[in-house]
Design a protein around this motif. Structure first.
Motif, PDB file in Angstrom:
ATOM      1  N   ALA A  17       0.829  -1.202   0.000  1.00 42.64           N
ATOM      2  CA  ALA A  17       0.000   0.000   0.000  1.00 42.64           C
ATOM      3  C   ALA A  17       0.868   1.258   0.000  1.00 42.64           C
ATOM      4  O   ALA A  17       0.563   2.237  -0.690  1.00 42.64           O
ATOM      5  CB  ALA A  17      -0.924   0.000   1.206  1.00 42.64           C
ATOM      6  N   ARG A  18       1.962   1.243   0.742  1.00 42.27           N
ATOM      7  CA  ARG A  18       2.864   2.399   0.773  1.00 42.27           C
ATOM      8  C   ARG A  18       3.501   2.620  -0.587  1.00 42.27           C
ATOM      9  O   ARG A  18       3.619   3.751  -1.058  1.00 42.27           O
ATOM     10  CB  ARG A  18       3.951   2.194   1.823  1.00 42.27           C
ATOM     11  CG  ARG A  18       3.444   2.323   3.229  1.00 42.27           C
ATOM     12  CD  ARG A  18       4.572   2.102   4.214  1.00 42.27           C
ATOM     13  NE  ARG A  18       4.060   2.061   5.570  1.00 42.27           N
ATOM     14  CZ  ARG A  18       4.806   1.839   6.634  1.00 42.27           C
ATOM     15  NH1 ARG A  18       6.098   1.622   6.500  1.00 42.27           N
ATOM     16  NH2 ARG A  18       4.282   1.825   7.834  1.00 42.27           N
ATOM     17  N   ARG A  19       3.919   1.539  -1.233  1.00 45.98           N
ATOM     18  CA  ARG A  19       4.538   1.669  -2.560  1.00 45.98           C
ATOM     19  C   ARG A  19       3.533   2.176  -3.585  1.00 45.98           C
ATOM     20  O   ARG A  19       3.860   3.001  -4.435  1.00 45.98           O
ATOM     21  CB  ARG A  19       5.120   0.333  -3.003  1.00 45.98           C
ATOM     22  CG  ARG A  19       6.363  -0.039  -2.238  1.00 45.98           C
ATOM     23  CD  ARG A  19       6.941  -1.343  -2.715  1.00 45.98           C
ATOM     24  NE  ARG A  19       8.130  -1.698  -1.929  1.00 45.98           N
ATOM     25  CZ  ARG A  19       8.669  -2.884  -1.890  1.00 45.98           C
ATOM     26  NH1 ARG A  19       8.135  -3.865  -2.594  1.00 45.98           N
ATOM     27  NH2 ARG A  19       9.735  -3.120  -1.162  1.00 45.98           N
ATOM     28  N   GLN A  20       2.321   1.675  -3.500  1.00 45.24           N
ATOM     29  CA  GLN A  20       1.294   2.114  -4.438  1.00 45.24           C
ATOM     30  C   GLN A  20       0.947   3.585  -4.205  1.00 45.24           C
ATOM     31  O   GLN A  20       0.782   4.351  -5.162  1.00 45.24           O
ATOM     32  CB  GLN A  20       0.047   1.251  -4.301  1.00 45.24           C
ATOM     33  CG  GLN A  20      -1.002   1.537  -5.356  1.00 45.24           C
ATOM     34  CD  GLN A  20      -2.172   0.582  -5.286  1.00 45.24           C
ATOM     35  OE1 GLN A  20      -2.286  -0.202  -4.347  1.00 45.24           O
ATOM     36  NE2 GLN A  20      -3.041   0.630  -6.267  1.00 45.24           N
ATOM     37  N   LEU A  21       0.862   4.000  -2.972  1.00 50.88           N
ATOM     38  CA  LEU A  21       0.590   5.391  -2.657  1.00 50.88           C
ATOM     39  C   LEU A  21       1.715   6.287  -3.175  1.00 50.88           C
ATOM     40  O   LEU A  21       1.470   7.335  -3.769  1.00 50.88           O
ATOM     41  CB  LEU A  21       0.423   5.580  -1.149  1.00 50.88           C
ATOM     42  CG  LEU A  21       0.229   7.016  -0.671  1.00 50.88           C
ATOM     43  CD1 LEU A  21      -1.043   7.608  -1.251  1.00 50.88           C
ATOM     44  CD2 LEU A  21       0.208   7.072   0.841  1.00 50.88           C
TER      45      LEU A  21
END
Length: 71
Positions: A17-21
């Motif tokens: 989720a952090r990478r996608q954000l």
């Protein structure tokens, strides 16, 4: 003596989720910079002693025309 504890692990879902954000924010900022650079007029005319950038802005039809730089 201090106890050695098991290191804290971050769940894989959180890492994804952090990478996608981060990727989404990077894409949004690039799109915003592109739109702003296309809509804002330069503060001064181009210098007469320098060649053009090598391209011209597209007209209403959206075609880009290459410009030859004189040397």
């Amino acid at each position: 003596m201090a106890r050695h504890r098991k290191p804290h692990t971050v769940p894989a879902v959180s890492v994804r989720a952090r990478r996608q954000l981060a990727a989404c924010l990077l894409g949004a900022s690039a799109l915003t910079a592109t739109l702003v650079s296309r809509t804002v007029n330069p503060a001064a005319p181009p210098a007469p002693d320098r060649p053009s950038a090598g391209y011209s802005l597209p007209d209403r039809s959206g075609d880009v025309q290459l410009v030859r730089a004189e040397r």
